[in-house]
Design an enzyme around this catalytic site. Structure first.
Site, PDB file in Angstrom:
ATOM      1  N   GLY A  75     -22.319  27.695  22.568  1.00  0.00           N
ATOM      2  CA  GLY A  75     -23.659  27.942  21.848  1.00  0.00           C
ATOM      3  C   GLY A  75     -24.638  28.007  22.879  1.00  0.00           C
ATOM      4  CB  CYS A  95     -32.426  34.835  15.943  1.00  0.00           C
ATOM      5  SG  CYS A  95     -33.734  35.934  15.695  1.00  0.00           S
ATOM      6  N   GLY A 147     -26.677  21.791  20.147  1.00  0.00           N
ATOM      7  CA  GLY A 147     -26.194  20.460  19.729  1.00  0.00           C
ATOM      8  C   GLY A 147     -24.600  20.433  20.469  1.00  0.00           C
ATOM      9  CB  THR A 154     -24.747  17.448  25.193  1.00  0.00           C
ATOM     10  OG1 THR A 154     -24.854  18.573  26.100  1.00  0.00           O
ATOM     11  CG2 THR A 154     -24.380  16.181  25.877  1.00  0.00           C
ATOM     12  CG  ASP A 170     -22.199  18.188  28.664  1.00  0.00           C
ATOM     13  OD1 ASP A 170     -22.113  19.219  27.998  1.00  0.00           O
ATOM     14  OD2 ASP A 170     -23.487  17.769  28.672  1.00  0.00           O
ATOM     15  CD  GLU A 171     -25.103  21.423  30.514  1.00  0.00           C
ATOM     16  OE1 GLU A 171     -24.996  22.954  30.454  1.00  0.00           O
ATOM     17  OE2 GLU A 171     -25.866  21.024  29.654  1.00  0.00           O
ATOM     18  CG  MET A 231     -29.827  26.180  27.104  1.00  0.00           C
ATOM     19  SD  MET A 231     -31.269  26.256  27.990  1.00  0.00           S
ATOM     20  CE  MET A 231     -31.396  24.593  28.311  1.00  0.00           C
ATOM     21  CE1 TYR A 232     -33.701  22.412  24.594  1.00  0.00           C
ATOM     22  CE2 TYR A 232     -33.843  24.881  24.628  1.00  0.00           C
ATOM     23  CZ  TYR A 232     -34.211  23.755  25.269  1.00  0.00           C
ATOM     24  OH  TYR A 232     -34.937  24.002  26.170  1.00  0.00           O
ATOM     25  CB  CYS A 285     -37.922  34.131  13.707  1.00  0.00           C
ATOM     26  SG  CYS A 285     -36.237  33.521  13.391  1.00  0.00           S
TER      27      CYS A 285
HETATM   28  P1  ADP Z   1     -27.052  21.328  23.704  1.00  0.00           P
HETATM   29  O1  ADP Z   1     -26.253  20.433  24.479  1.00  0.00           O
HETATM   30  O2  ADP Z   1     -26.396  22.230  23.073  1.00  0.00           O
HETATM   31  O3  ADP Z   1     -28.357  21.766  24.787  1.00  0.00           O
HETATM   32  P2  ADP Z   1     -28.086  18.661  22.664  1.00  0.00           P
HETATM   33  O4  ADP Z   1     -26.786  18.127  21.792  1.00  0.00           O
HETATM   34  O5  ADP Z   1     -28.427  18.082  23.815  1.00  0.00           O
HETATM   35  O6  ADP Z   1     -27.928  20.176  22.776  1.00  0.00           O
HETATM   36  O7  ADP Z   1     -29.329  18.696  21.705  1.00  0.00           O
HETATM   37  C1  ADP Z   1     -29.492  18.990  20.614  1.00  0.00           C
HETATM   38  C2  ADP Z   1     -30.791  18.519  19.677  1.00  0.00           C
HETATM   39  O8  ADP Z   1     -31.832  19.197  20.384  1.00  0.00           O
HETATM   40  C3  ADP Z   1     -30.929  18.463  18.377  1.00  0.00           C
HETATM   41  O9  ADP Z   1     -30.351  17.501  17.742  1.00  0.00           O
HETATM   42  C4  ADP Z   1     -32.348  18.854  18.338  1.00  0.00           C
HETATM   43  O10 ADP Z   1     -33.012  17.301  17.901  1.00  0.00           O
HETATM   44  C5  ADP Z   1     -32.903  19.162  19.537  1.00  0.00           C
HETATM   45  N1  ADP Z   1     -33.475  20.486  19.473  1.00  0.00           N
HETATM   46  C6  ADP Z   1     -34.611  20.964  20.304  1.00  0.00           C
HETATM   47  N2  ADP Z   1     -34.872  22.308  20.105  1.00  0.00           N
HETATM   48  C7  ADP Z   1     -33.967  22.730  19.173  1.00  0.00           C
HETATM   49  C8  ADP Z   1     -33.773  23.906  18.388  1.00  0.00           C
HETATM   50  N3  ADP Z   1     -34.255  25.043  18.856  1.00  0.00           N
HETATM   51  N4  ADP Z   1     -32.637  23.968  17.561  1.00  0.00           N
HETATM   52  C9  ADP Z   1     -31.658  22.962  17.364  1.00  0.00           C
HETATM   53  N5  ADP Z   1     -32.041  21.865  17.776  1.00  0.00           N
HETATM   54  C10 ADP Z   1     -33.215  21.548  18.574  1.00  0.00           C
HETATM   55 MG    MG Z   2     -26.049  20.005  26.660  1.00  0.00          MG
HETATM   56 ZN    ZN Z   3     -35.709  34.462  15.522  1.00  0.00          ZN
END
Ligand code: ADP
Ligand code: MG
Ligand code: ZN
Length: 187
Positions: free
Chosen positions: A11, A177, A16, A18, A87-88, A13-14, A147
Site C-alpha cells: 500500500g 488518491c 498501516g 508496518t 519491513d520496507e 505510505m501511512y 480530499c
Molecule cells: P505504513 O507502514 O504503511 O507507512 P504505519 O503502520 O507506520 O504505516 O502507520 C499507520 C498510522 O499512520 C495510522 O495508524 C495513522 O495513525 C497514521 N497516519 C498518518 N497519516 C495517515 C493517513 N493519511 N492515512 C491513514 N493513517 C495515517
Molecule cells: Mg512502514
Molecule cells: Zn483525494
C-alpha cells in the site's frame, strides 16, 4: 515438514503496513514462537535498530543490506525459526525474493511489508515480484491527505526530485488518491 507461507502487505505510505506487520509478529510472540525481524539499513527515519510505526510503536529489528544477509542470520540462528518479518521490503534488491522463497521452502513463514508503487505511480520491482510469489496479499489504503477520503493508494512526493529510493516522512511524502494525484501533477 510443511512449507511456510509468504504473506505480503502493500500500500502507500501511512496505510498501516508496518502496524499490520507488527500485529502478525505479536501473534507469534504470544505463541512463544521464534521470530526474526529485519529492516533495510537505509531506513533510519525513526531508529536504526527498530521497526517503528508512524504512531511510534517500535520493536527491535536487525538492520540488513541484502537478502543474503537475512539468509545468513537465519542460518546462524541455531534453532528452528517459525517466522521471518521484513519491513520496507521495496528497498531491497530483487534478489531478496529468491532468499525469502527459500526460507519458506525450509518451513518458515515469511511476512513482508512495503510500498507497491513509487511516487511516480510506477511499481517497485522487488514488491512486484513478491506480489507474484506471495500466498496472501494484503493491500492497504490510507486517508487521502488532500480530499480526506479513505481511498489513497499512492504516495505523492511534495518536491519531486527523481529519486525513488528516498527515505522520508510527512515532510517529503503524503498519501493521496488517484484523482488528487492527477490534480496536483497536472498543476
Ligand atoms: P505504513 O507502514 O504503511 O507507512 P504505519 O503502520 O507506520 O504505516 O502507520 C499507520 C498510522 O499512520 C495510522 O495508524 C495513522 O495513525 C497514521 N497516519 C498518518 N497519516 C495517515 C493517513 N493519511 N492515512 C491513514 N493513517 C495515517
Ligand atoms: Mg512502514
Ligand atoms: Zn483525494
Amino acid at each position: 515438514m510443511a512449507f511456510g507461507k509468504l504473506t505480503l502487505i502493500v500500500g502507500p505510505m501511512y496505510s498501516g503496513k508496518t502496524t499490520e506487520l507488527l500485529n502478525f509478529a505479536e501473534i507469534y510472540e504470544i505463541g512463544r514462537k521464534n521470530i526474526l525481524l529485519f529492516k533495510p539499513r537505509i531506513d533510519e527515519r525513526y531508529s536504526k535498530e527498530h521497526i517503528v510505526t508512524h504512531k511510534l510503536f517500535k520493536v527491535v529489528a536487525t538492520p540488513v543490506a541484502s537478502g543474503e544477509e537475512i539468509l545468513k542470520h537465519y542460518q546462524d540462528f541455531g534453532k528452528r525459526v517459525d517466522a521471518v518479518f521484513v519491513d520496507e521490503v521495496h528497498f531491497f534488491e530483487p534478489s531478496i525474493c529468491k532468499v525469502l522463497k527459500e526460507i519458506t521452502q525450509r518451513g518458515t513463514d515469511v511476512y513482508c511489508a512495503g510500498l507497491d508503487m513509487n511516487y511516480l505511480w510506477q511499481p517497485f520491482e522487488t514488491t512486484a515480484l513478491l506480489l507474484a510469489l506471495a500466498d496472501e496479499v494484503i493491500k492497504k489504503k490510507a486517508v487521502c491527505e488532500l480530499c480526506g477520503e479513505y481511498k489513497a493508494t499512492l504516495s505523492f512526493k511534495k518536491e519531486s526530485n527523481g529519486n525513488i529510493f528516498d527515505v522520508g516522512g510527512k515532510e517529503k511524502y503524503i498519501a493521496v488518491c488517484k484523482d488528487c494525484y492527477n490534480k496536483v501533477c497536472n498543476h
